[in-house]
Design a protein around this motif. Structure first.
Motif, PDB file in Angstrom:
ATOM      1  N   LEU A   1       0.846  -1.183   0.000  1.00  0.00           N
ATOM      2  CA  LEU A   1       0.000   0.000   0.000  1.00  0.00           C
ATOM      3  C   LEU A   1       0.887   1.241   0.000  1.00  0.00           C
ATOM      4  N   ASN A   2       0.311   2.382  -0.378  1.00  0.00           N
ATOM      5  CA  ASN A   2       1.054   3.633  -0.259  1.00  0.00           C
ATOM      6  C   ASN A   2       0.256   4.630   0.560  1.00  0.00           C
ATOM      7  N   GLU A   3       0.917   5.666   1.018  1.00  0.00           N
ATOM      8  CA  GLU A   3       0.305   6.601   1.955  1.00  0.00           C
ATOM      9  C   GLU A   3      -0.901   7.321   1.357  1.00  0.00           C
ATOM     10  N   ASN A   4      -0.806   7.673   0.069  1.00  0.00           N
ATOM     11  CA  ASN A   4      -1.909   8.418  -0.542  1.00  0.00           C
ATOM     12  C   ASN A   4      -3.195   7.607  -0.550  1.00  0.00           C
ATOM     13  N   GLU A   5      -3.101   6.322  -0.949  1.00  0.00           N
ATOM     14  CA  GLU A   5      -4.323   5.531  -1.007  1.00  0.00           C
ATOM     15  C   GLU A   5      -4.868   5.221   0.386  1.00  0.00           C
ATOM     16  N   VAL A   6      -3.972   5.088   1.351  1.00  0.00           N
ATOM     17  CA  VAL A   6      -4.424   4.843   2.717  1.00  0.00           C
ATOM     18  C   VAL A   6      -5.184   6.056   3.254  1.00  0.00           C
ATOM     19  N   GLU A   7      -4.609   7.241   3.090  1.00  0.00           N
ATOM     20  CA  GLU A   7      -5.273   8.444   3.599  1.00  0.00           C
ATOM     21  C   GLU A   7      -6.560   8.725   2.841  1.00  0.00           C
TER      22      GLU A   7
END
Length: 428
Positions: free
Chosen positions: A395-401
């Motif tokens: 996962l990456n931070e943008n999709e998580v947020e």
């Protein structure tokens, strides 16, 4: 007339005194996970074969192995990745194999190295330290790296300690130990062997002027005596609390443990019922202690004919997934060609569960009405699931947020409420 409490300060004091030892045990013996990164695997290589270029070489070999069978996307399809996720996972796995193919590397001076004679092993222990230092300075070392030295059984005890001693001394020639240093104590059969390792660590720290507690180690679970001792106790639970905070992880050793139970070679596997029993005991023992768990390995390698390669990849992928579903977030890999199936299975696990986990966690964090009523413990599990997916690159931070509606800092606080420091970039 309103009811009034009848217990007073004296009663509370008696109860506090009664539970003083319990309070201390929970605070000291069960601190919980500290939120630092756990690698998804450990790669073992004979110590004398390590070079600073090894991790990159394994990544290229892994991609070549996949390309020879049609590419990473084709491998995704063959191991059961749903069509709608093939391209996404294929791209992520390819990038991972190019950027960080090995997360944790162990230079093996034990079974993978054998008996070489003292002069030769001394030379290799010194050169291993030099090469590890060089790989770190050149930026080619995996995030976690270290050695597995020989066991504390009588025939190999002195040799194991000497190799550990030489390796650490060599690392310290650069001035300090690497942050991702990992030491592995194999074939542990008694709590006393762990206590002996604690003493060795204390002695080495004192001599080299290291901060007390700097040296920690993994315990390899390879003998049934740690699961059930002669006196009927469960030593694996005791050793965690007698290790004085130095035991970092328990690693299940598939083949040594299976062989010790007289399981026929053809049936020695990570999913054998005997393996499951041992690992469930380990899992209960470490609960709340902050000690990590690692599953073992499969020695069925994706080599030979196309049919054998495809079958081995499917097997490895299914075993990785099985471990993840059972709460074992780390395992062993023995060959570069196992890396594609390791990361495909791992990334699929996190991507398939991500949308639902992000929705539930967002609803919990923002107090929104939902069809699932999650409690704090479940919210913590949801956050830790996403946090692990971030750490390994699934996962990456943008999709998580975006999907959860919470920041990475908030996610970390939910996942690890006792953590006091802000996560480093390498942690997420």
């Amino acid at each position: 007339m309103a009811a009034e409490p009848v217990l007073g300060a004296g009663n509370y004091a008696v109860i506090d005194q009664t539970l003083r030892e319990t309070d201390a045990l929970l605070q000291q013996g069960y601190p919980g996970d500290d939120g630092t990164r756990q690698p998804v695997h450990t790669v073992y290589i004979p110590a004398d074969t390590f070079t600073p270029a090894l991790a990159g070489d394994w990544g290229r070999q892994a991609l070549t192995a996949a390309d020879q069978q049609g590419g990473v996307d084709a491998l995704c399809s063959s191991v059961g990745v749903p069509p709608e996720l093939v391209e996404q996972i294929g791209n992520k796995v390819t990038a991972k194999l190019q950027r960080e193919p090995i997360e944790d590397l162990r230079l093996d001076f034990e079974d993978g190295y054998g008996e070489r004679g003292d002069a030769e092993e001394d030379r290799h222990a010194r050169s291993a330290a030099e090469l590890v230092r060089r790989s770190i300075s050149e930026g080619t070392a995996p995030p976690f790296i270290g050695i597995r030295f020989k066991s504390f059984e009588e025939p190999t005890r002195a040799r194991g300690l000497r190799t550990l001693d030489l390796f650490l001394a060599g690392l310290l020639e650069a001035g300090s130990l690497p942050e991702g240093l990992v030491l592995t104590l194999p074939k542990v059969s008694t709590v006393a062997q762990v206590e002996a390792m604690v003493y060795a660590c204390e002695s080495l720290e004192q001599f080299h002027g290291l901060e007390p507690g700097r040296l920690r180690f993994e315990v390899q679970m390879e003998t049934p005596q740690l699961i059930l001792a002669a006196d009927g106790t469960v030593p694996v639970a005791a050793l965690l609390h007698r290790g004085e905070g130095r035991v970092a992880a328990l690693h299940y050793g598939t083949y040594d443990y299976s062989a010790s139970l007289e399981i026929a070679a053809a049936y020695q596997a990570m999913d054998h019922p005997a393996a499951d029993y041992a690992k469930q005991v380990m899992q209960v023992a470490v609960a709340g202690t902050g000690v990590r768990l690692s599953d073992g390995s499969t020695n069925i390698l994706p080599l030979g004919t196309d049919e054998n390669i495809a079958a081995a990849w499917r097997l490895h992928s299914s075993l990785v997934r099985r471990s993840l579903e059972r709460g074992f977030y780390q395992g062993w890999d023995l060959h570069a060609a196992q890396l594609p199936s390791r990361y495909i299975a791992t990334y699929l696990f996190y991507l398939q569960g991500f949308s639902q986990a992000a929705l539930r966690l967002g609803n919990y964090a923002h107090g929104l009405e939902s069809t699932v009523l999650d409690e704090p413990a479940t919210a913590r599990a949801l956050a830790r699931f996403i946090h692990r997916g971030l750490s390994c690159g699934a996962l990456n931070e943008n999709e998580v947020e975006h999907q959860s509606g919470i920041t990475i800092g908030h996610l970390t606080a939910l996942a690890h409420p006792k953590r006091t420091s802000t996560p480093k970039d390498s942690d997420v």
